[in-house]
Enzyme design. Structure first.
Site, PDB file in Angstrom:
ATOM      1  N   SER A 135     -45.915 -37.049 -12.648  1.00  0.00           N
ATOM      2  CA  SER A 135     -46.012 -38.456 -13.029  1.00  0.00           C
ATOM      3  C   SER A 135     -44.723 -39.150 -12.637  1.00  0.00           C
ATOM      4  CB  SER A 135     -46.238 -38.588 -14.537  1.00  0.00           C
ATOM      5  OG  SER A 135     -46.331 -39.947 -14.919  1.00  0.00           O
ATOM      6  N   HIS A 167     -46.197 -46.919  -9.859  1.00  0.00           N
ATOM      7  CA  HIS A 167     -46.534 -45.810 -10.760  1.00  0.00           C
ATOM      8  C   HIS A 167     -47.556 -44.923 -10.072  1.00  0.00           C
ATOM      9  CE1 HIS A 167     -49.649 -44.266 -13.638  1.00  0.00           C
ATOM     10  NE2 HIS A 167     -48.567 -43.660 -14.108  1.00  0.00           N
ATOM     11  N   GLY A 220     -46.800 -33.060 -28.756  1.00  0.00           N
ATOM     12  CA  GLY A 220     -45.456 -32.567 -28.998  1.00  0.00           C
ATOM     13  C   GLY A 220     -44.641 -32.419 -27.736  1.00  0.00           C
TER      14      GLY A 220
END
Length: 305
Positions: free
Chosen positions: A95, A109, A261
């Protein structure tokens, strides 16, 4: 016969893609390089975070790889697939977000990713996702046409109507409902994609990942030397506020990373370094700043090609 799923082959490609994109963007900047931080996730997996800041071209940007495991898919990943609630999973992807200094150079992006979910009594479920999109602050039609032509070419070998389908999904996804406004000029977006078998899907993902530099670099080269003023920078900072709103309110990747997480610094790497929110701020009618609104409404950029 069940088709073989080669996750190691996907991981090898993603690591190489991160290397190639990082190297290509460093060449563009000239002044500074990416710094890399490898990290491990306590619940399983880890990644490589690469960040560039204070460069000649890029005010801030990052190109990240992650490969994480978990015992239970987070809610953001099962909203569309409730039957997978409680499934074990692994997720891997690259990413990136690049925020240039010059307001005439668009923010870009891109991401490509692969998921596998497993649950007792069920065959493993896998899918690919990703795409790339462009967020200009000032409108240049030739840049929009080039961006979308590169996107169309990346999809051309994978079936009729793939570009049109992924473009529509991009227009629909990068939309701020609370503003009734699109984030940029779109590009490609696909998710939960597992049609025509693993090899077909993997090849399509590679084609889209490989097309990012081809789509972005010519636009950067055309716009990077345009002189800009503090008024231009102020407008860029106001428009960046929309970028932050999308990432924190809408973006599935941000939600998945936080809910699973993930490493917070890597997840929030996408945030621009300077942002402004002025109460009910609007550009002056008839100015170049006001013109960008006409670029944000979805349109067929390739109708004359």
């Amino acid at each position: 016969m069940t088709e073989s799923i080669d996750s190691e082959k996907v991981k090898s490609y993603l690591l190489d893609l991160q290397d190639r994109i990082s190297a290509g963007l460093e060449v563009l900047d000239n002044k500074t390089d990416f710094i890399e931080e490898s990290w491990q996730r306590e619940a399983g997996g880890g990644g490589r975070t690469r960040v560039i800041a204070g460069g000649e071209l890029f005010e801030k940007g990052g190109v990240n790889f992650s490969h994480v495991f978990g015992d239970r898919l987070p809610p953001s990943a099962t909203a569309q697939r409730p039957e997978l609630a409680g499934a074990r999973y692994q997720a891997m992807g690259v990413s990136l977000v690049m925020h240039p200094n010059n307001p005439f150079v668009p923010t870009s992006h891109a991401n490509v990713r692969f998921f596998i979910a497993e649950k007792p009594g069920m065959e493993p479920v896998w899918w690919f996702g990703g795409g790339f999109d462009l967020t200009p602050y000032y409108g240049f039609e030739e840049d929009c046409v080039h961006w979308h032509k590169t996107a169309r070419d990346a999809c051309a070998s994978y079936g009729e109507g793939v570009y049109e389908r992924f473009k529509k999904q991009c227009d629909e996804y990068f939309y701020l409902k609370h503003r009734d406004e699109h984030r940029g000029i779109g590009g490609l977006f696909f998710d939960d994609y597992n049609e025509h078998g693993f090899e077909h899907c993997f090849a399509l993902m590679r084609s889209i990942g490989d097309a990012y530099l081809e789509a972005y670099v010519p636009i950067v080269d055309r716009r990077r030397s345009i002189p800009w003023t503090e008024q231009n920078k102020d407008f860029q900072c106001h428009r960046r506020g929309r970028y932050v709103e999308f990432n924190l309110v809408v973006d599935r990747g941000t939600l998945f990373g936080l809910q699973s997480g993930g490493r917070t610094e890597s997840i929030l790497m996408s945030m621009p370094p300077e942002v402004r929110w002025g109460y009910d701020w609007q550009p002056e009618p008839g100015t170049d700043e006001a013109e960008i609104a006409s670029y944000l409404a979805p349109r067929n950029w390739l109708q004359d090609l």
